[in-house]
Design an enzyme around this catalytic site. Sequence first.
Site, PDB file in Angstrom:
ATOM      1  N   LYS A   1      14.271  62.244  53.671  1.00 31.80           N
ATOM      2  CA  LYS A   1      14.234  63.395  54.572  1.00 31.80           C
ATOM      3  C   LYS A   1      15.195  64.478  54.149  1.00 31.80           C
ATOM      4  CE  LYS A   1      13.682  64.833  59.224  1.00 31.80           C
ATOM      5  NZ  LYS A   1      12.360  65.374  58.903  1.00 31.80           N
TER       6      LYS A   1
ATOM      7  N   GLU B   1       1.860  64.468  52.057  1.00 32.99           N
ATOM      8  CA  GLU B   1       3.075  63.683  51.952  1.00 32.99           C
ATOM      9  C   GLU B   1       2.999  62.361  52.710  1.00 32.99           C
ATOM     10  OE1 GLU B   1       6.647  65.690  53.317  1.00 32.99           O
ATOM     11  OE2 GLU B   1       5.670  66.447  55.106  1.00 32.99           O
TER      12      GLU B   1
ATOM     13  N   CYS C   1      19.450  59.200  49.384  1.00 36.26           N
ATOM     14  CA  CYS C   1      20.400  58.099  49.411  1.00 36.26           C
ATOM     15  C   CYS C   1      21.317  58.290  50.616  1.00 36.26           C
ATOM     16  CB  CYS C   1      21.259  57.986  48.154  1.00 36.26           C
ATOM     17  SG  CYS C   1      20.309  57.658  46.675  1.00 36.26           S
TER      18      CYS C   1
ATOM     19  N   LYS D   1       1.811  68.548  54.765  1.00 34.92           N
ATOM     20  CA  LYS D   1       1.866  67.507  55.792  1.00 34.92           C
ATOM     21  C   LYS D   1       0.876  66.395  55.459  1.00 34.92           C
ATOM     22  CE  LYS D   1       4.476  68.774  57.422  1.00 34.92           C
ATOM     23  NZ  LYS D   1       5.851  68.552  57.105  1.00 34.92           N
TER      24      LYS D   1
ATOM     25  N   HIS E   1     -11.284  81.645  42.158  1.00 37.12           N
ATOM     26  CA  HIS E   1     -10.752  81.981  40.839  1.00 37.12           C
ATOM     27  C   HIS E   1     -10.316  80.710  40.098  1.00 37.12           C
ATOM     28  CE1 HIS E   1     -10.945  86.321  41.479  1.00 37.12           C
ATOM     29  NE2 HIS E   1     -10.484  86.119  42.700  1.00 37.12           N
TER      30      HIS E   1
ATOM     31  N   ARG F   1      16.919  58.893  54.667  1.00 36.08           N
ATOM     32  CA  ARG F   1      17.424  59.501  53.434  1.00 36.08           C
ATOM     33  C   ARG F   1      16.927  58.786  52.182  1.00 36.08           C
ATOM     34  NH1 ARG F   1      21.778  62.753  54.872  1.00 36.08           N
ATOM     35  NH2 ARG F   1      22.496  62.818  52.725  1.00 36.08           N
TER      36      ARG F   1
ATOM     37  N   ASN G   1      25.883  58.544  46.116  1.00 33.73           N
ATOM     38  CA  ASN G   1      24.770  59.443  46.413  1.00 33.73           C
ATOM     39  C   ASN G   1      24.951  60.668  45.547  1.00 33.73           C
ATOM     40  OD1 ASN G   1      22.809  61.085  47.494  1.00 33.73           O
ATOM     41  ND2 ASN G   1      23.997  61.597  49.338  1.00 33.73           N
ATOM     42  N   GLY G   2      23.979  60.957  44.686  1.00 36.76           N
ATOM     43  CA  GLY G   2      24.085  62.125  43.814  1.00 36.76           C
ATOM     44  C   GLY G   2      23.573  61.799  42.431  1.00 36.76           C
TER      45      GLY G   2
ATOM     46  N   GLU H   1       1.546  74.684  54.495  1.00 37.85           N
ATOM     47  CA  GLU H   1       2.332  73.692  55.235  1.00 37.85           C
ATOM     48  C   GLU H   1       1.429  72.539  55.690  1.00 37.85           C
ATOM     49  OE1 GLU H   1       5.104  72.574  55.754  1.00 37.85           O
ATOM     50  OE2 GLU H   1       5.026  71.492  57.654  1.00 37.85           O
TER      51      GLU H   1
ATOM     52  N   TRP I   1      17.262  56.395  47.318  1.00 37.72           N
ATOM     53  CA  TRP I   1      16.096  57.172  46.903  1.00 37.72           C
ATOM     54  C   TRP I   1      16.256  57.340  45.413  1.00 37.72           C
ATOM     55  CZ3 TRP I   1      14.772  61.686  44.406  1.00 37.72           C
ATOM     56  CH2 TRP I   1      13.478  62.174  44.630  1.00 37.72           C
TER      57      TRP I   1
END
Lengths: 606, 606
Positions: free
Chosen positions: B601, B490, B2, B487, B506, B27, B100-101, B483, B74
Amino acid sequence: MCGIVGVTGRQDAVEVLLHGLEKLEYRGYDSAGIYVNDLQGQDYLIKEQGKIAKLREKITSDVHGDAGIGHTRWATHGVPSEDNAHPHVSENGRFYLVHNGVIGNFAQLKAEYLSDVNFVSATDTEVIVQLVAYFAEKEGLDTLAAFKKVLSVVDHSSSYAFVLMDKTQPNTLFVAKNKSPLLVGVGPEFNVVCSDAMAVLNITHDFIELTDGDVVVITPQEVAIQDKNGEAVTRKHFTVDIDASASEKGAYEHYMLKEIDEQPAVMRALQQVYLNADGTVEIDDEMLTAIKNSERIYVVAAGTSYHAGLVGRELFEKIAQVPTEVHVASEFAYNPPLLAEKPFFIFLSQSGETADSREVLKRVNEWNYPSLTITNVPNSTLSREASYTMLLHAGPEIAVASTKAYTAQVAVEAILAKAIGQMKGLQKAIEFDLKKELTLVANAMQIMVDEKYNMEMLADEYLKTTRNAFYIGRGIDYDVAIEAALKLKEISYIQTEGFASGELKHGTIALIEEGTPVIAIITNELTAAHTRSNVQEVIARGANVIRIVMDSLSQDQDQIVIPEVHPLLTPLVSIIPAQLLAYYASKNRGYDVDKPRNLAKSVTVE
Amino acid sequence: MCGIVGVTGRQDAVEVLLHGLEKLEYRGYDSAGIYVNDLQGQDYLIKEQGKIAKLREKITSDVHGDAGIGHTRWATHGVPSEDNAHPHVSENGRFYLVHNGVIGNFAQLKAEYLSDVNFVSATDTEVIVQLVAYFAEKEGLDTLAAFKKVLSVVDHSSSYAFVLMDKTQPNTLFVAKNKSPLLVGVGPEFNVVCSDAMAVLNITHDFIELTDGDVVVITPQEVAIQDKNGEAVTRKHFTVDIDASASEKGAYEHYMLKEIDEQPAVMRALQQVYLNADGTVEIDDEMLTAIKNSERIYVVAAGTSYHAGLVGRELFEKIAQVPTEVHVASEFAYNPPLLAEKPFFIFLSQSGETADSREVLKRVNEWNYPSLTITNVPNSTLSREASYTMLLHAGPEIAVASTKAYTAQVAVEAILAKAIGQMKGLQKAIEFDLKKELTLVANAMQIMVDEKYNMEMLADEYLKTTRNAFYIGRGIDYDVAIEAALKLKEISYIQTEGFASGELKHGTIALIEEGTPVIAIITNELTAAHTRSNVQEVIARGANVIRIVMDSLSQDQDQIVIPEVHPLLTPLVSIIPAQLLAYYASKNRGYDVDKPRNLAKSVTVE
């Protein structure tokens, strides 16, 4: 992976081999085959892609022999196919070989010696059997000498259990072992060889353990062992007294369901074995002293055992106050962390044969550090090679997806944590009343396994057609989430990830869409509200959420409520609905629950 | 997540808000809205589901005001929709609020005070604005008093940055901050408030940082701050001198591609900043001494930064000989491990605002342990609150999927590792010639970013339609594999998992079927053969394999060959093809590369 069985001196050799392969099927079931011969020189080679039942169908009543070898395969080189199935045969039709392991330099050996040979398979194994024929012909060596010559050119990193037969020398098995498991079973006027005692418990309980580098020549009357220096040696005998019928599934449709149901009984068995009447723990004092004198525990394991290790970290740190790290075996072997000066190693392995873990244990022994193996299989390689052993007493686990071995591992870790804490005089450990707590756990487990109908309905509603799914949790619930995710994905092929609830929003939440199943595990008071917030975040993006919640934290809409148990023992109970959801998801989707594709129970290659 | 912006004293308030929201869109971009009013009492509330561009379209030319608030969302509670978009308004139409929160006890507050109120949204925020109206009416409080009363009943665990407006008091912003980021920007006869300075750099560079618990009343002429005890205080000003145009994407179709391309330049910038002409490292001696005197480094991070931390462990252990643990921030906060007696904490966060990491830092500060934040944003919360800061000098990163911040983090960790080792007099660190090695890295990166066409072809061939994928590797290549997997998933929504090559068998190998893409990273001589064996295993099950291999280890069929660099710096280069594969997979599939669904982000909720 891959299971081997060999026999000599039995008129029912075909049945011995087929029964053995059926018992070894958990080790791989891409394809299978047998080779048998008799003293009159008649022989048969039969192979088939798929499971042992298909091989059995293919074998007609005229197939017979006094000796033979059999193999069930988990593919490492070359796709599953009849051509790639073992036994492999030399081009001249004389030598037959089964193999478990991986030959590192097979491509070089092929290029160097066998450029004239026509190969029928893509396997490393065929190179070996062709090479035996090559040395026998080109250098005029007898079979044993040719076999040993081959072993001398195989590179150091290779792993193998080989059983070789020579058509011109019926009744004789040529055996070699390095890194891969292999046992010799002894009977009156017959001998057998196998990857796991289970394969031949119907005909013998008397076994000889082999050591890496051993080469053995076996006839009905004799087991002649040479060690890696070529010296004749004797190896010690041991008795395996598991009841062969413990590995039968009885009225159950699948082993997995039987094994899920056995978990309350395993908890009670562990209480009997490890706890005194007064609730104190009875474990080898020498081992406890070794742990007490160490600065840090390193748990090394793979797959489900690794997940049990993550729960172990909570127990060892919180009950016994020993800093603990948990490592994936295949990673530790080649990239160990900076170790504490006085480390203690714990290996977790249901089978006690996991090659990745064994590679680490070899190093640990070279470094001269003390170690404990927690395993379900007495006399297994990891048990023999570690300083100490604690057994799981879970009974044979046959389904490839581990259930009761996981909960047994966690319970044994709890017992060990209490014992260490007790010896250190820690109040928290002394007050950790495992006698009571494990009884509560067993009862709670029983309640959960009795909720099968509920789980079947939930699996039907949420997991029947989805392509993916998530398990989320925090702290100890996160440890369970990744085991729960593995369970679901390995048998239902739904791509499932276990995530720390708080970490999902750092990227992976992009995968949540309308209808994605997200299963949240909530047993910790401190983080319950945070995880519920994360649940709201995924619901806002369309997820279908199942909540597995401990009684005291539960709310109206939570679908699965687990009875209250000690906060550090919740994994023993919260995993059960996850096991059942996986079971029913796999069954609903029409898969072979006990034998998922591509997998093998005992992973004996790196 | 947000983003908030507020303004007072600007006739172009609508444009200030819209420009600010566009800059804050990273955001969150589920939905957005603005509220503006003027001194004549005219006001407008406009909200829209989706991105800011849609909101802008909806705003007609008659909409105007001197003051206002804006929000890009968000979703945490309630699906993305116009109703759930901010600003929220009280039932009586007097109060407007952006937030925001997360409010922990919103459900209880709603039940306790607001049973008579009709709610239009499912958000926690609407509860707060209705509650302000409730206290103003029922208790006859003025706006500031009603606002403070609300703050006093919000529970302790809640996080918020609030900007409240009262229609009857135009030109005044009521602001409160706890845990969520919020800055005040100062101008001549106007003031602004925002989640990130970026939002208003076009009108001011002069900022005031707020502290948790602050309540602020802002008019065009004045910024009146009260601390959590209600005392009037002044907070220090600081200047943000980032060039506003550095956050423009220029000729690039997407920020992500621009940012991938900038990586060689970032490596050179870091050399300039941190390395002396003689190749030694120049870093704060006091901090190095603090690390040298500690027994163990604890790296705490989330998402991509966590993955950079895993590479950091290799560097700190191998170059600086300091035992290192890496922890997921959201896990560490509520379940910390047993700590060494003298720990040193390193926080990695591109934005410096990650709420999960901040929660840990607060505890670390309570415990009085030394800490370092490695971040891209000067004056960010994590930077201000840690003992030391090292900056990434990567320039603004706008694409939600982090690329250059990851490689900058790894490079800064390498620099730090050398500096520690240098101070400890370790030969390996002294010989680690970063001047040379980072030059080689920058050149190798350039070669990889120039291979875009190859990556686009591979993405097209392997990743266009698949539902899942795997990255595998061992050791440092495993760190990169996870990583790389993040990438890809997402931004392309292909469910991708990064796996230790040896661990795949396994369980997870059950998911490999005909055509499943498996991407193997191979840069380590010691384990290359093992990983290639694991590649054979998945090929045997039908996988389509791409191999990313370091030059000296490459073989004929390997599709991506990366130039030779120092074995501990390979992640800086091997990640680039993975970034490009992700980019092209997302683009090919028709997604918004820079703004993947569900993500934000800067993650400022836990």
